[in-house]
Design a protein around this motif. Structure first.
Motif, PDB file in Angstrom:
ATOM      1  N   ALA A  84       0.801  32.609 -29.921  1.00 37.84           N
ATOM      2  CA  ALA A  84       1.558  32.340 -31.134  1.00 37.84           C
ATOM      3  C   ALA A  84       2.428  31.106 -31.010  1.00 37.84           C
ATOM      4  O   ALA A  84       2.609  30.366 -31.975  1.00 37.84           O
ATOM      5  N   LEU A  85       2.971  30.857 -29.803  1.00 45.23           N
ATOM      6  CA  LEU A  85       3.917  29.758 -29.646  1.00 45.23           C
ATOM      7  C   LEU A  85       3.237  28.442 -29.305  1.00 45.23           C
ATOM      8  O   LEU A  85       3.797  27.372 -29.567  1.00 45.23           O
ATOM      9  N   LEU A  86       2.045  28.493 -28.719  1.00 43.52           N
ATOM     10  CA  LEU A  86       1.343  27.269 -28.326  1.00 43.52           C
ATOM     11  C   LEU A  86      -0.076  27.261 -28.883  1.00 43.52           C
ATOM     12  O   LEU A  86      -1.061  27.205 -28.138  1.00 43.52           O
ATOM     13  N   PRO A  87      -0.245  27.354 -30.197  1.00 46.40           N
ATOM     14  CA  PRO A  87      -1.601  27.450 -30.757  1.00 46.40           C
ATOM     15  C   PRO A  87      -2.322  26.110 -30.855  1.00 46.40           C
ATOM     16  O   PRO A  87      -3.538  26.071 -30.979  1.00 46.40           O
ATOM     17  N   ASN A  88      -1.587  24.998 -30.870  1.00 50.47           N
ATOM     18  CA  ASN A  88      -2.237  23.707 -31.043  1.00 50.47           C
ATOM     19  C   ASN A  88      -1.413  22.621 -30.363  1.00 50.47           C
ATOM     20  O   ASN A  88      -0.355  22.881 -29.780  1.00 50.47           O
ATOM     21  N   MET A  89      -1.897  21.397 -30.439  1.00 49.18           N
ATOM     22  CA  MET A  89      -1.257  20.288 -29.744  1.00 49.18           C
ATOM     23  C   MET A  89       0.124  19.988 -30.327  1.00 49.18           C
ATOM     24  O   MET A  89       1.067  19.687 -29.589  1.00 49.18           O
ATOM     25  N   ALA A 109      -0.427  16.505 -39.578  1.00 47.54           N
ATOM     26  CA  ALA A 109      -1.095  17.714 -40.066  1.00 47.54           C
ATOM     27  C   ALA A 109      -0.558  18.948 -39.366  1.00 47.54           C
ATOM     28  O   ALA A 109      -0.358  20.006 -39.996  1.00 47.54           O
ATOM     29  N   GLY A 110      -0.312  18.846 -38.040  1.00 54.99           N
ATOM     30  CA  GLY A 110       0.236  19.991 -37.328  1.00 54.99           C
ATOM     31  C   GLY A 110       1.623  20.364 -37.804  1.00 54.99           C
ATOM     32  O   GLY A 110       1.978  21.542 -37.910  1.00 54.99           O
ATOM     33  N   LEU A 111       2.443  19.354 -38.116  1.00 48.64           N
ATOM     34  CA  LEU A 111       3.794  19.637 -38.618  1.00 48.64           C
ATOM     35  C   LEU A 111       3.776  20.171 -40.042  1.00 48.64           C
ATOM     36  O   LEU A 111       4.780  20.694 -40.514  1.00 48.64           O
ATOM     37  N   CYS A 158      -7.234  17.514 -37.629  1.00 43.54           N
ATOM     38  CA  CYS A 158      -6.108  17.624 -38.556  1.00 43.54           C
ATOM     39  C   CYS A 158      -6.073  18.993 -39.230  1.00 43.54           C
ATOM     40  O   CYS A 158      -5.020  19.638 -39.321  1.00 43.54           O
ATOM     41  N   VAL A 159      -7.228  19.442 -39.716  1.00 41.61           N
ATOM     42  CA  VAL A 159      -7.277  20.723 -40.422  1.00 41.61           C
ATOM     43  C   VAL A 159      -6.945  21.868 -39.472  1.00 41.61           C
ATOM     44  O   VAL A 159      -6.236  22.819 -39.830  1.00 41.61           O
ATOM     45  N   ASP A 160      -7.448  21.789 -38.243  1.00 41.20           N
ATOM     46  CA  ASP A 160      -7.170  22.850 -37.278  1.00 41.20           C
ATOM     47  C   ASP A 160      -5.683  22.907 -36.933  1.00 41.20           C
ATOM     48  O   ASP A 160      -5.135  23.983 -36.690  1.00 41.20           O
ATOM     49  N   GLU A 161      -5.034  21.753 -36.895  1.00 47.95           N
ATOM     50  CA  GLU A 161      -3.609  21.729 -36.577  1.00 47.95           C
ATOM     51  C   GLU A 161      -2.773  22.382 -37.674  1.00 47.95           C
ATOM     52  O   GLU A 161      -1.702  22.917 -37.407  1.00 47.95           O
TER      53      GLU A 161
END
Length: 1397
Positions: free
Chosen positions: A430-435, A566-568, A618-621
């Protein structure tokens, strides 16, 4: 306060600062390394007490200037436990520009020293300024050794243990695990200066650090290029090499120099090699020239490392590349410091053309699973959280895929070190799902507990964004405010180094610890800063192509900025961003929505492969399921990825997006550099239907990873792995995995350089793939024995329908039986036995082994193999080396192999001597339909007729074959077969042997024989005419293109009398077409038809049985030849048709043909068209009398009429004459009508299309009284242009005349009346559209003077505006007497009826 008091106050504050720092010397050493990267911490003043050492270090910091000193004071207040009153004094006195003073006590005063590079550099003059002193060689060697030791000592001091930052584990700066290195197998190619780095890489050939340099090569420039994406550890490896050399591990090099292009780019003047080494790196203590001469002499033991070559690509000006790139080019090409070793690191992309073609290429591929685990073990060594960190990585697949990038692996370990003590296990998902959130957690981990410095983060992010926009990665103290430098140093966000641009020109530069960190902080600023609105924000959400453009001189610095944005935009990041934005959650939400909206628009566009990957990242983030579903559904069915590098993280991200897709997809990776463990990212991707890889980088490790992924792809139907470096080890893993994929329909292992045994291992899985339709093993260089083994597999495997091998091609085509799901799930052995039983009953096999170097002994083995197999649809052995004996063996076996359609033995070296052997061998094969042998075209093809038992069951077929074996040859069912022996160079001497061989085939069916294109000549034709009776009843014989003379051709005509089957002879002399056929026609075309030839031809035909048809054709037939031919017609009583087609005739020919009507009474029809086509039909005695004659389009005019009529008058039974489409005109027609009474026509005379006018129509009316046998005449002068007169054998009492579209004028009315008055036999006149109105008709009727009798006049006129009575009929007009008074009234016996329509 007076000046003395101020000075004392500063002294007291200075003393307090010294006492504070004396308590933590390690922290002070770390800050000294940060602010003064070149300072030596331990080599000097070791005898001083701690307080004196602190005073000396503070002096060095102070003399750097106000910016450095203020930044240091801010770090003291941020990181150390400073009493509040002292902190206020420090910040108020030293923390700002107006409080900075140089009035320090004696303890703090010291002379500023020149900043020494690595603490060892000495002041010196320019390299060429001092006069060269004479020294002995021993002294020169001593100077050089002293410099080399100084160089090594400098590197040792530089890479001493570093002090971790606040809250960081000690291993944060200590851990080093080498990434995967792959050496290229091909030299670097540099077309047009653009090098993509996509070269052939030998998979499995790991390169260690010590193996990077091949010191055995001593000639020419030796250059190594290290390619890797951002974060792969290129810079770290460069420093690792320098450290290893300092520790004595790289003994092959006496000197090692490390340069960074980001610093070299600041040089604006051209440098010499000595200036590069001594002014920008480390200067000798004395005599630079002597040291450089030593280095130049021993250049093969000098290593120059240039880090960041991709950053050196500046736009070329009119004078060429920049100064540093020019120097680098000369070093690479050996024009400067020849023999030295050069190593450059770069991101994959456009590289300069100065790199030599033989440069070695090494690819950095990041971490695989074992390396990630090794890194984590080192990072958490001797810590209780080590086991927890390993468990988190094992359970969090996304985090594990991110750790494939070494830079991200370090960030992940730092985050886990921060999270594990305070969170329950499993929280990393949950805390580290993506870059993005990985970097976000890193910022939180580096921040003081419970305190997030929002303003400092945003301000530092603004600096980062400004650097990205301007292409700047190095900052100076003037670019960053001192509090921000202190903030960056405190939280390990900034790193510092010495920037040297020339002798004595040095200053401290700052950079973000990694380029990705700079992009992340820039993204934070864009998302949370109130200075940025959402319209400005969306301009940064773009997709960057990974294809490098030739016009792009430098790679971009903001590759990951859109991904971070995108992640933000994820909802998970909103609390963090709102805190940075000081609670302005609405503004943050609007920006996040704007980013998502831009991505939605991009998702629906048609994108190239690189941009699809960027979009997926981008979409995954964003972690938005709706957006992921839209993206997945918008991807095309065929998704190609061509010629750009892909990482495991890229494929993992693509897999995450495809999980939201329902429809299947085809993935094609062609020419993409892939990491060996990339296929592991595709595990469980059930949407993939077709998966194809084509790259030399794929090898055994790649195949092993792929074998683990294949069984998890439930919808996979096509697997392609081409152009790789897979060996037996890698294939063994795939062979074990393929049976676990029963749904596969196509498998391709093209161009993998597989060995023979590996290919045999692959085909062993065919029975275990029940739905497989194609197996492609092309371009794998197998031997003949292996090919025969594969043929045995094709024979024995019940699902194989075709084996096709041609040079490099090797393809199995299969037709799996239709089975239910329950049958597919049964045990494999049961499936195999059932399949073999069904296959033996129904399947037929096509075997194509073309250009496989098969020889005679191979043919024997193949025959033995095929005799045990199923029915054969086709066998193609063309292009081999069977020669005469092998072709004979295959021909003999053809009847036993039961080939249904075709046997091809072309291009196998068959000779003329071997032709008759093949004919004799195949003579007993009753299913043969056609044999075509052409030695010139290297063609040997057997075509077979469908066996009548093919539709029967197996038992009935066997019984049928047994019955055929018991029958005598004469009892076998007859069929038609063709034997084509064309262009074989056959001569007269070969005919007897060939005819003997062909004689065995005559009883099997009606034979079509083709000897065209040989060299029989006249002697061969004569000999063949003697041998033909022995061949039985042929259907046809083709002797075209055999060099026959006209005498030989005429000699063939005599065969009509000797061969009962011969009824037609087609001869085209110029094109050498000679064909004897079974239908009753003789054709002689394109021959020189001179009178002697025609005389011999007719004499030859005289004895031929009839009926006979003769077709002749030549370019032009003279009058003499035509006359000779016509004179011979009475000698051919059996002739039924004579045709001259496409033959030019003279204008005299119509008269010659007309004269034939009287000379040859058998002629019943003569038809001459356009002087090019003449046909004469002959009658038999039983046929009725009557002659038809037609001369259409023969340019007949008035001058020809009398002669023609005189010739036609000699014919006693002329029923029809057609003179249409000539040039008679009115005068010619008038002349013809005058001669008409002499011509005994009893039928039709057609004079249409002869350019006649109203004059001819009027003359016809006037001529009718002189032609008593005319029954009817019709004239149409409109578009139809017809003029026809019908005759009868006897005189006719009543005549009919029809005139249409004659356009009579008023002056013609009187002549019409006169003609009607004289034509007493005319009983009916019809006028159609002749332009006679009611008034003209009335005048006509009034002028006509006829005796009493019945006469009918009809005017059929179309409705016009001028004529109100469209149809006028005058019927039964009885004229008793010709009286002038009675012209004005209607007689009592006359009935006038007018019909109004």
């Amino acid at each position: 306060m007076d000046p003395v008091g101020l000075q004392l106050g500063n002294k007291n504050l200075w003393s307090c600062l010294v006492r504070l720092l004396t308590k933590d010397p390690e922290w002070l050493n770390a800050k000294m390394k940060f602010f003064l990267p070149n300072t030596d911490l331990d080599s000097r003043n070791e005898t001083l007490d701690p307080e004196q050492r602190v005073i000396l270090q503070l002096n060095k910091l102070h003399v750097q200037g106000s910016d450095t000193w203020q930044s240091f004071i801010h770090c003291v207040c941020m990181q150390l436990e400073v009493p509040l009153d002292l902190e206020v004094l420090l910040l108020s006195t030293f923390g700002y520009d107006d409080g900075f003073t140089s009035q320090l006590g004696a303890e703090g005063k010291s002379q500023p020293e020149s900043q020494l590079h690595h603490g060892l550099k000495r002041p010196h003059q320019s390299c060429g300024s001092s006069p060269r002193r004479k020294q002995c060689k021993k002294q020169q060697l001593e100077l050089a050794k002293k410099y080399l030791q100084l160089l090594r000592t400098s590197a040792q001091q530089r890479y001493r243990s570093q002090i971790p930052g606040s809250g960081q584990p000690h291993a944060f700066h200590q851990v080093y695990v080498p990434p995967i290195l792959r050496r290229a197998t091909a030299s670097l190619d540099t077309p047009e200066g653009a090098i993509m780095g996509d070269v052939k890489v030998e998979d499995g050939a790991d390169v260690s650090i010590s193996d990077l340099f091949n010191t055995r090569v001593n000639k020419g420039p030796r250059v190594t290029v290290l390619l890797g994406k951002a974060g792969m550890g290129k810079t770290t490896l460069a420093h690792r090499l320098c450290q290893k050399w300092a520790e004595g591990h790289l003994n092959c090099f006496q000197a090692l120099f490390l340069f960074e292009f980001r610093q070299l780019n600041l040089i604006t003047r051209f440098l010499t090699p000595s200036e590069l080494l001594f002014d920008l790196y480390l200067s000798p203590e004395s005599d630079h020239d002597t040291v450089f001469q030593y280095l130049e002499k021993n250049a093969d033991q000098v290593l120059l490392i240039f880090d960041g070559l991709d950053e050196a690509l500046q736009p070329m000006g009119p004078d060429g590349p920049g100064p540093v790139l020019t120097l680098f080019s000369h070093l690479c090409n050996g024009t400067l410091l020849p023999g030295c070793r050069v190593m450059a690191t770069s991101r994959p992309g456009k590289l300069p053309a100065c790199l030599p073609a033989e440069a070695a290429m090494v690819h950095m591929l990041g971490f695989d699973g074992p390396r990630v685990e090794e890194y984590v073990n080192h990072f958490f060594s001797a810590q209780p959280s080590r086991e927890g960190a390993l468990v988190e990585l094992q359970t969090n697949g996304r985090l594990r895929s991110l750790c494939a990038v070494p830079a991200l692996c370090q960030v992940a370990c730092l985050c886990l070190h921060h999270l594990l003590p305070d969170h329950a296990p499993g929280q990393s998902v949950a805390l580290l799902p993506n870059m993005t959130q990985l970097y976000m957690q890193m910022v939180l981990a580096l921040s003081p507990p419970g305190h997030l410095p929002t303003s400092s983060l945003l301000d530092l992010g603004e600096v980062a964004l400004r650097g990205l926009e301007t292409g700047k990665v190095i900052f100076y103290a003037k670019d960053i405010a001192p509090p921000l430098i202190a903030f960056g140093a405190t939280h390990s966000l900034l790193t510092s180094f010495c920037v040297c641009t020339g002798p004595g020109h040095q200053q401290t530069g700052y950079a973000f610890t990694h380029l990705s960190l700079q992009e992340f902080l820039a993204a934070l600023h864009l998302m949370a800063s109130p200075k940025v609105n959402k319209d400005t924000l969306t301009q940064y959400v773009t997709l960057h192509s990974r294809w490098v453009q030739r016009t792009k001189a430098r790679l971009g610095l903001s590759d990951h900025l859109p991904t971070f944005l995108a992640g933000l935009a994820s909802c998970t990041c909103r609390p963090f961003l709102s805190h940075l934005a000081q609670g302005n959650e609405d503004c943050v939400g609007a920006k996040q929505a704007a980013v998502v909206q831009v991505l939605k628009k991009l998702a629906t566009r048609k994108l190239t492969g690189p941009k699809v990957v960027e979009l997926c990242h981008c979409v995954d983030e964003t972690q938005e399921p709706e957006l992921a579903s839209l993206t997945a559904q918008s991807l095309p069915y065929q998704l190609p990825f061509h010629n750009f590098p892909l990482t495991c993280t890229d494929l993992a991200t693509l897999t995450n997006i495809l999980e939201h897709r329902e429809a299947p997809i085809h993935l094609d990776f062609d020419g993409c550099p892939l990491e060996p463990h990339c296929p592991e990212a595709l595990v469980g991707c059930g949407q993939i239907e077709n998966l194809s890889f084509k790259s030399r980088k794929c090898g055994d490790a790649f195949a092993e990873a792929l074998s683990r992924s294949l069984p998890t792809m439930g919808r996979l139907q096509m697997l392609g792995l081409a152009g790789s470096k897979i060996t037996a080890r890698g294939i063994s893993h795939l062979v074990k995995a393929l049976p676990l994929c029963p749904q596969l329909k196509e498998v391709s292992f093209r161009d993998n350089q597989l060995s023979d045994q590996v290919v045999l291992n692959i085909v062993e899985v065919l029975p275990h793939l029940p739905r497989l339709r194609k197996l492609d093993l092309s371009s794998n260089s197998i031997c003949v024995s292996t090919l025969l083994c594969l043929a045995r597999v094709a024979v024995t495997c019940p699902t194989v329908r075709m084996l096709q091998a041609r040079e490099a091609d090797l393809i199995f085509l299969l037709s799996p039986p239709t089975e239910t799901t329950a049958e597919l799930q049964r045990a494999p052995d049961l499936q195999e036995s059932d399949g073999q039983r069904k296959g033996a009953q129904s399947r037929s096999l096509t075997l194509r082994l073309q250009k496989c170097q098969l020889q005679v002994h191979d043919a024997e083995a193949l025959i033995a193999l095929l005799q045990e197999g199923p029915h054969l649809e086709e066998v193609d052995l063309s292009g081999n080396q069977l020669e005469d004996e092998g072709c004979r063996l295959m021909a003999e076996a053809a009847s036993q192999l039961h080939i249904a359609r075709k046997l091809d033995l072309s291009n196998n070296g068959l000779s003329v001597a071997g032709v008759h052997c093949v004919l004799r061998a195949v003579s007993a094969c009753w299913t043969l339909a056609e044999l075509h042998i052409s030695l010139q075209h290297k063609t040997v093809i057997f075509m077979f007729a469908q066996e009548p038992e093919e539709q029967k069951g197996p038992q009935e077929r066997a019984a049928f074959l047994d019955s055929l074996m018991l029958q005598m040859p004469s009892e076998l069912p007859l069929s038609s077969r063709r034997m084509r022996l064309t262009h074989c160079g056959l001569q007269e001497k070969h005919l007897e042997q060939l005819c003997k061989a062909l004689g065995g085939s005559c009883h099997l069916g009606h034979l079509h024989l083709d000897f065209s294109g040989n060299a029989l000549g006249d002697e061969g034709a004569a000999r063949l005419a003697q041998l033909l009776p022995g061949l039985g009843a042929l259907q046809s014989l083709n002797l075209s293109e055999n060099g026959l003379s006209l005498d030989a051709v005429l000699g063939l005509v005599r065969c009509f009398s000797t061969l009962q089957w011969l009824f037609r002879l087609d001869i085209s002399f110029e094109s050498q077409h000679i064909l004897l056929r079974g239908d009753k026609t003789s054709s002689l075309s394109e021959c020189p038809l001179e009178p002697p030839s025609l005389t011999r031809l007719c004499a030859t035909l005289k004895d031929c049985p009839g009926p006979l048809e003769l077709q002749l054709s030549c370019e032009f037939l003279s009058d003499q030849s035509l006359e000779t031919l016509l004179d011979c017609l009475p000698q051919l009583p059996q002739l039924s048709l004579l045709q001259l087609s496409q033959t030019g005739l003279s204008p005299k020919s119509p008269f010659l043909l007309a004269n034939t009507l009287s000379l040859c009474p058998r002629v019943k029809k003569v038809d001459l068209r356009s002087l090019h086509h003449a046909t004469l039909h002959f009658r038999s005695n039983e046929e009725e009398e009557g002659v038809c004659c037609g001369f259409t389009g023969c340019s007949l005019s008035q001058e020809h009429v009398e002669s023609l009529c005189w010739l036609l008058s000699k014919c006693k039974d002329l029923s029809q004459v057609d003179l249409s489409a000539n040039l008679l005109g009115d005068s010619g027609l008038r002349c013809l009508l005058e001669c008409l009474p002499q011509v005994p026509i009893s039928g039709l005379l057609d004079l249409s299309h002869n350019s006649i006018s109203q004059e001819s129509a009027l003359y016809l009316l006037e001529t009718l009284p002189s032609c008593p046998r005319v029954r009817e005449a019709s004239v149409n002068l409109g578009s139809e242009q017809s003029f026809r007169i019908h005759f009868s054998r006897e005189d006719q009492a009543g005549k009919t005349l029809r005139l249409s579209e004659c356009s009579f004028r008023p002056e013609h009315v009187s002549r019409l009346a006169t003609g009607l008055s004289k034509s007493l036999q005319l009983t009916e006149l019809t006028l159609t559209q002749c332009c006679l109105g009611q008034k003209q008709l009335a005048i006509l009727l009034s002028l006509v003077g006829r005796p009493a009798g019945l006469f009918s006049l009809r005017d059929s006129t179309r409705h016009t505006e001028k004529l109100s009575f469209p149809t006028l009929e005058a019927c039964a007009l009885g004229f008793k007497k010709k009286r002038k008074k009675e012209r004005k009234k209607v007689s009592e016996d006359t009935e006038l009826r007018t019909k109004i329509n």
